[in-house]
Write an enzyme that holds these catalytic residues in place. Structure first.
Site, PDB file in Angstrom:
ATOM      1  N   ARG A 122       9.854 -10.218   2.338  1.00  0.00           N
ATOM      2  CA  ARG A 122      10.539  -9.182   1.565  1.00  0.00           C
ATOM      3  C   ARG A 122      11.765  -8.700   2.324  1.00  0.00           C
ATOM      4  O   ARG A 122      11.790  -7.617   2.918  1.00  0.00           O
ATOM      5  CB  ARG A 122       9.582  -8.037   1.251  1.00  0.00           C
ATOM      6  CG  ARG A 122       8.646  -8.412   0.114  1.00  0.00           C
ATOM      7  CD  ARG A 122       7.799  -7.266  -0.360  1.00  0.00           C
ATOM      8  NE  ARG A 122       7.176  -7.601  -1.639  1.00  0.00           N
ATOM      9  CZ  ARG A 122       6.276  -6.843  -2.242  1.00  0.00           C
ATOM     10  NH1 ARG A 122       5.904  -5.704  -1.702  1.00  0.00           N
ATOM     11  NH2 ARG A 122       5.760  -7.218  -3.388  1.00  0.00           N
ATOM     12  N   GLN A 127      15.062 -11.388  -2.458  1.00  0.00           N
ATOM     13  CA  GLN A 127      14.574 -10.641  -3.619  1.00  0.00           C
ATOM     14  C   GLN A 127      14.538 -11.493  -4.877  1.00  0.00           C
ATOM     15  O   GLN A 127      13.649 -11.366  -5.707  1.00  0.00           O
ATOM     16  CB  GLN A 127      15.447  -9.416  -3.853  1.00  0.00           C
ATOM     17  CG  GLN A 127      15.228  -8.317  -2.829  1.00  0.00           C
ATOM     18  CD  GLN A 127      16.082  -7.093  -3.099  1.00  0.00           C
ATOM     19  OE1 GLN A 127      16.930  -7.109  -3.979  1.00  0.00           O
ATOM     20  NE2 GLN A 127      15.878  -6.037  -2.329  1.00  0.00           N
ATOM     21  N   ASP A 130      11.234 -13.302  -4.991  1.00  0.00           N
ATOM     22  CA  ASP A 130      10.038 -12.491  -4.742  1.00  0.00           C
ATOM     23  C   ASP A 130       9.138 -12.480  -5.979  1.00  0.00           C
ATOM     24  O   ASP A 130       9.180 -11.559  -6.796  1.00  0.00           O
ATOM     25  CB  ASP A 130      10.451 -11.071  -4.358  1.00  0.00           C
ATOM     26  CG  ASP A 130       9.283 -10.235  -3.863  1.00  0.00           C
ATOM     27  OD1 ASP A 130       8.142 -10.732  -3.906  1.00  0.00           O
ATOM     28  OD2 ASP A 130       9.520  -9.085  -3.448  1.00  0.00           O
ATOM     29  N   SER A 133       6.672  -9.462  -6.453  1.00  0.00           N
ATOM     30  CA  SER A 133       7.244  -8.270  -7.068  1.00  0.00           C
ATOM     31  C   SER A 133       7.421  -8.457  -8.570  1.00  0.00           C
ATOM     32  O   SER A 133       7.201  -7.530  -9.351  1.00  0.00           O
ATOM     33  CB  SER A 133       8.587  -7.931  -6.416  1.00  0.00           C
ATOM     34  OG  SER A 133       8.401  -7.505  -5.077  1.00  0.00           O
ATOM     35  N   TYR A 231       5.117  -3.388   3.223  1.00  0.00           N
ATOM     36  CA  TYR A 231       3.791  -3.117   2.685  1.00  0.00           C
ATOM     37  C   TYR A 231       3.141  -1.961   3.434  1.00  0.00           C
ATOM     38  O   TYR A 231       3.515  -1.615   4.553  1.00  0.00           O
ATOM     39  CB  TYR A 231       2.884  -4.351   2.823  1.00  0.00           C
ATOM     40  CG  TYR A 231       3.304  -5.533   2.007  1.00  0.00           C
ATOM     41  CD1 TYR A 231       2.918  -5.657   0.677  1.00  0.00           C
ATOM     42  CD2 TYR A 231       4.081  -6.546   2.556  1.00  0.00           C
ATOM     43  CE1 TYR A 231       3.289  -6.750  -0.074  1.00  0.00           C
ATOM     44  CE2 TYR A 231       4.469  -7.646   1.808  1.00  0.00           C
ATOM     45  CZ  TYR A 231       4.057  -7.743   0.495  1.00  0.00           C
ATOM     46  OH  TYR A 231       4.434  -8.820  -0.248  1.00  0.00           O
TER      47      TYR A 231
END
Length: 522
Positions: A122, A127, A130, A133, A231
């Site tokens: 991350r 992104q 990802d 997500s 996280y």
């Protein structure tokens, strides 16, 4: 080389790893694309749609695995699918390597390279890849929809001729991607929404969405999210007890609880205990998004919906993204396309496993006959460390600082005025009177315009700033005073000044109007 996506074999899995749109994009990278017949039907992508995108549709998984050099999947292969993999192939899918050591050994033994989409680091550059997500965003939204489907009241409060309906109260536990999506959806539906997370830095995000962050009266050093990849990390036993105490305090008043707390590589923490469920009102709902990892609620049953003795519904579905298969497949396929874009730097249809690249190295779990999990920490931190907190000043210190700043500003202004007056006097001694008349007006106009703009607080750099630009055009007065001069050059320059400041005046108000219109509901 050929990229192929088979039909997902797991019962209830409706997603597909490749959509027709992403397939067309992969062809531009130099790849040939093949699909197993019927792979996209449950996500509403028919075989004919793939053919129109230039994809070859093959009958059966055996033909697909035999033809494809790179296999794209949603779920990791298991059972008969593993037998179809061959040496030299590359598998890209969700793998969960920390929980699937046997799978890694099997892939290593078969000489298959494996990239785990759940291991994409991350960091900002990754992104677009990802997938966790992407799926968590959908799961958070869908969790609120499922809760509403099982909740017997409105989310928003209403006052009608038949009486008053109070709004629902929603608690979201965990403020990761899924938690933020659930919070935003709940707020937009009109519920009174609370959210909790062990990372205090997310409080501002929660409050900016219109929800209330649940704070604990507990002193514990905040977690370094940069070190944990963004996280949450395990909390101390003392913090956990204080957290459970706060949840017990909230439980009798909450209508809907959505739990999203997960810690990478560990079972889901138990945060909503059986006694909390018993405290909840009849008709309340608990949606446990961590059900696949054991659940945050003591009573969660994976893949099932149960109703307790006190009429509380507990939803433990593990297929929230599959319940929105078309949207989920589109987002996941886009994540895969971006991964392959990074794997194909020359855009010639030949993947390159650059193990010096943070993203590729972090996601690769098997390469060249070796297990490469766990990866080293990325060179780029997931979240920048928070700057050190400034020392809080006392009232007396703040007052002293303000007085010192005022004296410093006054001293600077007096110095500038003295220097300006000296320059004007020097120019006046050598220049004719007619020139000085115009020059003094010019200097005053510049001074006034500068002061108007420079003293605007940075916090007002909003649509109001455009109005300030218009106000700064007070220098048009100087131009109007000079436009009647007998000199052709002065008249020309004054006319140009009037024209330019007129644009600033009218343009400032037009920009303000357009900016404010962006925030108006149609």
């Amino acid at each position: 080389m050929k990229i192929g996506a088979p039909r997902e074999r797991l019962e209830g899995e409706a997603r597909v790893a490749l959509t027709p749109q992403s397939a067309a994009q992969l062809k531009k990278l130099g790849y040939d694309v093949v699909m197993e017949a019927g792979a996209g039907e449950r996500a509403r992508f028919g075989d004919d749609t793939y053919r129109e995108a230039g994809v070859e549709v093959l009958d059966g998984a055996e033909a697909l695995y035999a033809a494809a050099d790179i296999v794209l999947k949603v779920r990791a292969p298991e059972g008969d699918e593993l037998e179809l993999l061959r040496e030299g192939q590359t598998l890209i899918s969700f793998i969960w390597p920390a929980q699937n050591e046997a799978l890694l050994e099997t892939l290593k033994g078969k000489g298959v390279n494996a990239i785990a989409m759940d291991m994409v680091p991350r960091i900002s550059r990754a992104q677009k890849m990802d997938a966790l997500s992407s799926m968590a965003n959908i799961a958070g939204y869908r969790a609120v929809i499922e809760a509403g489907n099982n909740f017997g009241r409105f989310f928003t409060g209403q006052i009608t001729a038949a009486g008053k309906v109070p709004p629902a109260k929603v608690l979201v536990v965990g403020a990761g991607v899924a938690g933020l999506a659930a919070t935003g959806t709940s707020v937009s539906l009109g519920a009174i929404t609370y959210a909790f997370d062990v990372r205090p830095e997310v409080a501002e995000q929660i409050e900016s969405m219109g929800a209330e962050f649940v704070y604990l009266d507990f002193e514990e050093s905040s977690q370094d999210s940069a070190a944990t990849g963004g996280y949450a990390a395990p909390s101390s036993p003392e913090f956990r007890e204080k957290q459970l105490e706060k949840f017990r305090e909230l439980a009798p008043d909450i209508d809907i609880v959505i739990t999203t707390a997960l810690i990478p590589g560990r079972p889901a923490p138990k945060l909503w205990t059986e006694d909390m469920v018993k405290m909840m009102k009849p008709g309340s709902v608990v949606v446990d998004l961590a059900a696949e990892r054991g659940g945050n609620c003591d009573l969660t049953v994976p893949d099932e919906k149960i109703v307790t003795d006190n009429d509380v519904t507990i939803i433990g579905y593990t297929d929230f993204p599959s319940r929105m298969a078309t949207q989920s497949s589109t987002l996941y396929s886009t994540n895969l396309r971006h991964m392959l874009d990074d794997l194909t730097p020359e855009k010639d249809g030949t993947p390159v496993m650059n193990m010096e690249d943070d993203v590729i190295r972090g996601a690769t779990v098997v390469n060249a006959g070796e297990i490469t999990f766990p990866p080293p920490p990325p060179k780029t931190q997931a979240i920048a460390k928070a700057p050190p907190k400034k020392k809080e000043l006392t009232v007396e210190e703040k007052a002293a600082a303000e007085v010192a700043a005022f004296k410093r500003q006054t001293r600077n202004q007096v110095t500038l005025i003295a220097v300006g007056a000296a320059l004007l006097l020097g120019v006046g001694l050598v220049a004719p009177a007619s020139f000085m008349q115009h020059f003094i007006v010019f200097v005053l106009a510049v001074f006034v315009g500068f002061q108007v703009i420079w003293n605007v607080s940075h916090s007002l750099h909003t649509p109001l700033m455009a109005v300030t630009n218009a106000i700064s055009s007070i220098i048009i007065l100087g131009a109007l005073m000079q436009i009647g001069s007998g000199s052709f050059l002065v008249i020309l320059l004054a006319s140009l000044s009037v024209f330019m400041t007129g644009i600033n005046i009218f343009g400032g108000f037009m920009v303000t109007r357009r900016m404010l219109a962006m925030f108006q509901k149609s």
